[in-house]
Each structure stands twice: as structure tokens, then as C-alpha cells.
Design a protein around this motif. Structure first.
Motif, PDB file in Angstrom:
ATOM      1  N   ALA A 120      21.972  51.993  -5.239  1.00 37.69           N
ATOM      2  CA  ALA A 120      22.262  50.748  -4.509  1.00 37.69           C
ATOM      3  C   ALA A 120      23.433  49.980  -5.133  1.00 37.69           C
ATOM      4  CB  ALA A 120      21.009  49.878  -4.438  1.00 37.69           C
ATOM      5  N   LEU A 121      24.278  50.689  -5.875  1.00 35.51           N
ATOM      6  CA  LEU A 121      25.533  50.170  -6.430  1.00 35.51           C
ATOM      7  C   LEU A 121      25.334  49.080  -7.498  1.00 35.51           C
ATOM      8  CD1 LEU A 121      27.767  50.202  -3.257  1.00 35.51           C
ATOM      9  CD2 LEU A 121      27.173  52.053  -4.801  1.00 35.51           C
ATOM     10  N   TRP A 122      26.481  48.769  -8.169  1.00 38.81           N
ATOM     11  CA  TRP A 122      26.365  47.866  -9.324  1.00 38.81           C
ATOM     12  C   TRP A 122      26.043  46.454  -8.886  1.00 38.81           C
ATOM     13  CZ3 TRP A 122      29.387  43.733 -11.449  1.00 38.81           C
ATOM     14  CH2 TRP A 122      30.528  43.382 -10.722  1.00 38.81           C
ATOM     15  N   THR A 123      26.225  46.155  -7.574  1.00 32.29           N
ATOM     16  CA  THR A 123      25.985  44.797  -7.100  1.00 32.29           C
ATOM     17  C   THR A 123      24.541  44.590  -6.614  1.00 32.29           C
ATOM     18  OG1 THR A 123      27.074  45.627  -5.115  1.00 32.29           O
ATOM     19  CG2 THR A 123      28.339  44.130  -6.479  1.00 32.29           C
ATOM     20  N   PHE A 124      23.710  45.610  -6.652  1.00 30.92           N
ATOM     21  CA  PHE A 124      22.265  45.550  -6.351  1.00 30.92           C
ATOM     22  C   PHE A 124      21.910  44.513  -5.272  1.00 30.92           C
ATOM     23  CE2 PHE A 124      22.958  42.629  -9.922  1.00 30.92           C
ATOM     24  CZ  PHE A 124      22.194  41.519  -9.602  1.00 30.92           C
ATOM     25  N   PRO A 127      18.532  43.210   0.373  1.00 34.57           N
ATOM     26  CA  PRO A 127      17.315  43.921  -0.030  1.00 34.57           C
ATOM     27  C   PRO A 127      17.536  45.427  -0.269  1.00 34.57           C
ATOM     28  CG  PRO A 127      17.354  43.710   2.353  1.00 34.57           C
ATOM     29  CD  PRO A 127      18.666  43.176   1.851  1.00 34.57           C
ATOM     30  N   LEU A 128      18.795  45.849  -0.484  1.00 30.12           N
ATOM     31  CA  LEU A 128      19.052  47.288  -0.626  1.00 30.12           C
ATOM     32  C   LEU A 128      18.192  47.960  -1.710  1.00 30.12           C
ATOM     33  CD1 LEU A 128      20.686  49.522   0.644  1.00 30.12           C
ATOM     34  CD2 LEU A 128      22.566  49.022  -0.932  1.00 30.12           C
ATOM     35  N   PRO A 129      18.020  47.344  -2.883  1.00 34.62           N
ATOM     36  CA  PRO A 129      17.229  48.027  -3.918  1.00 34.62           C
ATOM     37  C   PRO A 129      15.804  48.400  -3.466  1.00 34.62           C
ATOM     38  CG  PRO A 129      18.419  46.211  -4.886  1.00 34.62           C
ATOM     39  CD  PRO A 129      18.612  46.093  -3.404  1.00 34.62           C
ATOM     40  N   VAL A 130      15.246  47.641  -2.501  1.00 33.99           N
ATOM     41  CA  VAL A 130      13.888  47.988  -2.053  1.00 33.99           C
ATOM     42  C   VAL A 130      13.906  48.825  -0.772  1.00 33.99           C
ATOM     43  CG1 VAL A 130      12.550  46.175  -3.191  1.00 33.99           C
ATOM     44  CG2 VAL A 130      13.676  45.669  -1.013  1.00 33.99           C
ATOM     45  N   HIS A 131      15.068  49.346  -0.420  1.00 34.59           N
ATOM     46  CA  HIS A 131      15.162  50.231   0.746  1.00 34.59           C
ATOM     47  C   HIS A 131      15.747  51.571   0.343  1.00 34.59           C
ATOM     48  CE1 HIS A 131      13.956  47.468   3.945  1.00 34.59           C
ATOM     49  NE2 HIS A 131      14.550  46.518   3.251  1.00 34.59           N
ATOM     50  N   GLY A 132      15.093  52.235  -0.576  1.00 34.10           N
ATOM     51  CA  GLY A 132      15.597  53.521  -1.073  1.00 34.10           C
ATOM     52  C   GLY A 132      15.514  54.636  -0.037  1.00 34.10           C
ATOM     53  N   ALA A 140      12.530  52.829  -9.738  1.00 35.10           N
ATOM     54  CA  ALA A 140      13.891  53.138 -10.219  1.00 35.10           C
ATOM     55  C   ALA A 140      14.753  51.882 -10.125  1.00 35.10           C
ATOM     56  CB  ALA A 140      14.498  54.277  -9.398  1.00 35.10           C
ATOM     57  N   SER A 141      14.622  51.163  -9.002  1.00 38.16           N
ATOM     58  CA  SER A 141      15.398  49.912  -8.856  1.00 38.16           C
ATOM     59  C   SER A 141      15.003  48.914  -9.937  1.00 38.16           C
ATOM     60  CB  SER A 141      15.146  49.284  -7.496  1.00 38.16           C
ATOM     61  OG  SER A 141      15.730  50.064  -6.502  1.00 38.16           O
TER      62      SER A 141
END
Ligand code: HEM
Length: 500
Positions: A120-124, A127-132, A140-141
Motif C-alpha cells: 500500500a506504498l510508503w504513504t499508507f 483505507p488502502l492498508p485495510v484493503h489488501g 502485515a499492514s
């Protein structure tokens, strides 16, 4: 005023200080090489010369972004420490703690990416980190975010120690910045520029890191208590406040090398002035409030924030940059400077910063931003001032230290070749990104359309040269730092020594 003695005694590194400084710089150059190899892999994938699947590409992009930003930060923190410790009493344990926490954080980031699949890239961005979507788990997030928290805590420990030390000597951070001389009074010519710059970095970057910590913890809470949701726009504001400030601080920490070292190589004093103090005071304020220029195409953003980001964008970097570039040029002009590796790298760093800031300001203008912000124009401008500007500042200090250890200013034919390869490669690589941006090639894309691949191929050739140049620097630096120190013989010192 900064000393004109090439290798002043108070800068000598001994015992624990020497080991820690070497550890920082050896780690930094090694990580730079590894991260550049990852960058080259991505660029060659976009050029269709390599075949990396998109899931892996985004893991590599996450590693490269986080790894490069973090490495630039620890390397420039070492620059700040190297000079600031001469004027105020820094504790070595705080500098060591920052290193240890950085390494622990880096380990979390690496494990989350290469074992947990985080992409989910360095900018986290929430809600991308919780949409793997099956590519990475929430754990992992979480590990990635904990890694960032550790790195942030390390930076704060170092800044708190530096703040306490500056306050002890100067009374408060405002006086460290030189605010008492803004409107009058006789400026103390011995007030160190490194103290002014450090005070600014401590104020601005601590605020950025605190904003980052808040959003990191909020994300962690959301991962384990999904019923607690975040306001995505608020989370984005905090994230970019942190990200913008953190990477900008690397320039402001790195530039201390130019302030301190340039006059020694030109043999000409580089005194502090009222415009210098004004510029650092103004940039301290502007850099804290400029981040909304990253959210210009977020339609939901309150209008006043966008307007503020726009107006401040035109002025945020300018004061310090103009005063520094003008000061450096007048310091060099007709000085009879000896063009050795440290001085060459300092001149390159001024060019990289100057040339990289122009496309950044263009992109920071709403009308242009609408069409440019999601194009490779953006990696074009930030690679320009990070690769040619910030890295050159760090390398200038390391080469200076190598010169001190070897008791001869480094300037071999191989060094000059490495410099040339890095410079030419860097220009080809960054101009290829800018040219792609000009043609509206989208950024952060694992797969490129056939029409886009010409600039990808040119960029890959440039990147290969950069990697070769950096590989040479890294080997040269590691061998040089680990080698035995030579007993100082002052007869080899620069003629300017006599002026100090
Ligand atoms: C040989 C040197 C390098 C190569 C080949 C390289 C390559 C790349 C590539 C291909 C991208 C993705 C571009 C896109 O969005 O399409 C990228 C992004 C990035 N690079 Fe580099 N890079 C290099 C050096 C650096 C340096 C020195 C820094 C910082 C000190 C850096 C920081 C970043 C950052 C922060 C991103 C953005 C990541 C994101 O969009 O999430 N890179 N790089």
C-alpha cells in the motif's frame, strides 16, 4: 562564523562517536545502493525490459519509497549531528537510540513487505492498508505501521535531545533560530548556521512526526477495531503533513554540510546575515503549512486549505533556497576554489536543489496540478532534488570525513569518473521522468502503455549509470571509513587554514 580550518580539532570523530557515525553512513550508502537496484528493477519493468508482476511491483514500490525516504532521513540526521554537536552538548545515547529504533523499524517494514506482501506504498493512505484484497493481511499492514512508529520515535528522541541541548545554550529554540535579530540588533557573527537550521528542523519536523504518529495510531486502531472508522480526508491531511515535512527536513538537515564546509574549500568566510535569519524563520512557518498542495485535486478538501497550500507553495521553499543558493554562489565566485570531491558534490547539491525546485513549484500551482499531479512529472521533480541535491550533500560530508581520515582531500581520477557517471546518469534519469510527465504518462503504474516506453527506456539507461556511480561511491566510502586513520600532518592542510 564557521571555521575556515579544513579539519578543525573539535570535529574529529573518536571512540563511540566515530563508530556510530560510521555505522550511520555505511548503513546509509548500502541501503541507497539496494533501494536504487529496486528502483532500477521498477523502471526496467515499466520499460518492458523486465517482467515483474504487478503485485510484486507494488511491494517493490512500497519498499523503495519507504526505504529511500527513511535512508535519506537517517543520513541527513547524521549530517545534522556531525555539525550541531560542536556547538551544543548532544548525548551520544540519543544518536545511538535513533539508529537502533530506525533499524528495528526498517526490519518491521521489510518483513511486512517481503513476508506479509504489504503493497500500500510508503504513504499508507487510509483505507488502502485495510484493503489488501488477498495480497496482504491486516497484520502485515499493522507491522508496517508499527515500523514507521519505531522510526518516528527514534527521530523524536534525537530531536528532543537536540532541542534540550540548544535550549541549554541559547535559552529557547526561537533564539537558536536567531529570531531576536529579525528586526534589529547586532547579529552575533559567531551564531552557527547549523544551530539556526537545526532549530527549524526540530520545530517543523517534530510537528510533522507527531501528526504522522496520530494517523498511524488511528490506522492501527481501525485495523483491530474496524467499527471505529476514520475520516479519510482528515487521515490524508495528517499523512501528507507528516510525509511532506519528513522528506523536506532531509534537505534542511543536509544543507548544513554546505554552510559549514563550503567556506573551508573556497577559503572565504560565509557569514550569517539578517536575510539568512529571515529566510529560515519564514521557511519554518511556511513548510509546516504548505502540505495541502498535495491535496489540490481532492474536491472535498476545505477551499481555504487548498488556497493556503497554493499561496504558500510559491513561497515555502524559496526563502531558504534563494539565500542559500545566492550565498553559495557568491562564496564560490572568484574564490579560487579547489575543485575536489567535497566541493564538487556541494556545487552539484546546489544545482540539484535549484533545478528540482522549479518543476515542484510548477506542480504546486492549481491549474498545472490538475493535469500534472498524477503523472511522472512528480517523481521527476522529487528525484531531481533528492538524488542530485540531498544525496550530494550527504556524500560531500562523507568525502570530507574521508579526506580528514586519509589526510588528503579526495580527488582521484576514479572519484572524478564516479562523479561524472552519477551526474550524467542522474540527469538522464530525472529528465526522462519529467519528459514522461510532460506527455502525461501516469505515475505509480506497474504496467505502461507501449506509447510510454520510450521515456521508460531512456530513464532505465540513466538509472543504470546512477546505480554504477552509487555503487562506486559506496565501495569507496565503506573501504575509506573502515580503513586506518592517518596521523594528521597539518602541512597538508588547505591554504585557507591560515585564515581560520
Ligand atoms: C537509481 C536511482 C533510482 C531509481 C532507478 C528510482 C526509481 C523509481 C521508480 C521507477 C519509481 C516509481 C515511479 C512511478 O511513480 O511511476 C520511484 C518512486 C519513488 N522514488 Fe525512486 N528511484 C531512484 C532513486 C531514488 C532516491 C535517491 C530517492 C530518495 C532519496 C527515491 C525516492 C522515491 C520515492 C519517495 C518514490 C515514490 C514512491 C511512491 O510513489 O509511492 N528514489 N523511484
Amino acid at each position: 562564523m564557521a571555521s575556515l580550518t579544513l579539519y578543525p580539532a573539535e570535529e574529529r570523530l573518536e571512540g563511540g562517536s566515530r563508530v556510530t557515525f560510521d555505522l550511520y553512513m555505511i548503513t546509509a550508502v548500502t541501503l541507497f545502493v539496494v533501494m536504487m537496484l529496486i528502483g532500477l528493477t521498477m523502471r526496467m519493468t515499466q520499460a518492458t525490459w523486465l517482467n515483474v508482476n504487478p503485485a510484486l511491483f507494488y511491494r517493490l514500490l512500497s519498499m523503495h519509497g519507504a526505504g529511500m525516504v527513511g535512508t535519506a532521513s537517517i543520513a541527513t540526521t547524521a549530517v545534522m549531528w556531525f555539525f550541531l554537536r560542536k556547538y551544543v552538548g548532544l548525548h551520544l545515547w540519543a544518536f545511538v537510540a535513533n539508529y537502533v529504533l530506525f533499524m528495528l523499524g526498517a526490519l518491521c517494514v521489510i518483513v511486512s513487505i517481503f513476508f506479509g506482501g504489504y503493497g500500500a506504498l510508503w504513504t499508507f493512505l487510509y483505507p488502502l492498508p485495510v484493503h489488501g484484497m488477498g495480497l496482504w493481511s491486516n497484520n502485515a499492514s499493522a507491522l508496517f505501521l508499527v515500523g514507521y512508529l519505531l522510526i518516528g520515535v527514534g527521530s523524536l528522541v534525537f530531536y528532543l535531545d537536540a532541542a534540550a541541548a540548544i535550549i541549554k545554550v541559547y535559552g529557547n529554540l526561537g533564539r537558536g533560530l536567531g529570531l531576536q535579530w529579525l528586526f534589529g540588533g547586532e547579529i552575533n557573527p559567531d551564531h552557527p548556521k547549523a544551530v539556526v537550521a537545526s532549530s527549524m528542523v526540530i520545530i517543523a519536523n517534530s510537528l510533522g512526526i507527531l501528526a504522522g504518529s496520530v494517523v498511524l495510531v488511528m490506522n492501527l486502531v481501525n485495523i483491530y477495531y474496524p467499527q471505529i472508522t476514520l475520516n479519510a480526508l482528515f487521515a490524508k491531511n495528517l499523512t501528507y503533513w507528516f510525509g511532506h515535512m519528513y522528506i523536506n527536513a532531509t534537505i534542511y538537515m543536509g544543507v548544513m554540510a554546505v554552510y559549514e564546509l563550503l567556506p573551508r574549500y573556497t577559503g572565504r568566510p560565509y557569514p550569517i546575515s539578517r536575510p539568512f535569519i529571515w529566510s529560515w524563520a519564514a521557511s519554518c512557518l511556511f513548510v509546516i503549512v504548505v502540505y495541502p498542495h498535495h491535496l489540490m485535486i481532492d474536491f472535498a478538501q476545505p477551499r481555504w486549505l487548498t488556497i493556503m497550500g497554493q499561496v504558500v507553495s510559491w513561497s515555502a521553499g524559496f526563502p531558504v533556497f534563494c539565500v542559500t543558493a545566492y550565498g553559495a554562489m557568491t562564496n564560490i565566485h572568484r574564490s579560487g576554489i579547489r575543485w575536489t570531491m567535497p566541493s564538487r558534490l556541494m556545487a552539484l547539491s546546489m544545482f540539484g536543489w535549484a533545478a528540482g525546485i522549479v518543476p515542484a513549484i510548477l506542480d504546486g500551482t492549481v491549474r498545472n496540478n490538475l493535469v500534472m499531479h498524477n503523472t511522472q512529472w512528480v517523481p521527476g521533480h522529487f528525484h531531481f532534488y533528492l538524488l542530485l541535491g540531498v544525496l550530494s550533500m550527504v556524500l560531500a560530508l562523507i568525502y570530507h570525513v574521508l579526506g580528514n581520515r586519509a589526510n588528503a582531500v579526495p580527488n582521484s581520477g576514479l572519484d572524478r569518473t564516479g562523479f561524472f557517471v552519477y551526474l550524467i546518469g542522474g540527469l538522464i534519469f530525472t529528465l526522462a521522468f519529467l519528459s514522461a510527465g510532460h506527455q502525461s504518462v501516469a505515475r505509480r503504474m506497474a504496467t505502461h502503455l507501449p506509447e510510454w516506453t520510450l521515456t521508460d527506456k531512456v530513464g532505465s539507461v540513466g538509472a543504470t549509470l546512477v546505480v554504477l556511480g552509487m555503487l562506486y561511491y559506496a565501495i569507496r566510502i565503506i573501504v575509506g571509513l573502515l580503513g586506518r586513520p592517518v596521523v594528521i600532518d597539518t602541512s597538508h592542510a588547505h591554504p585557507a587554514d591560515t585564515a581560520g
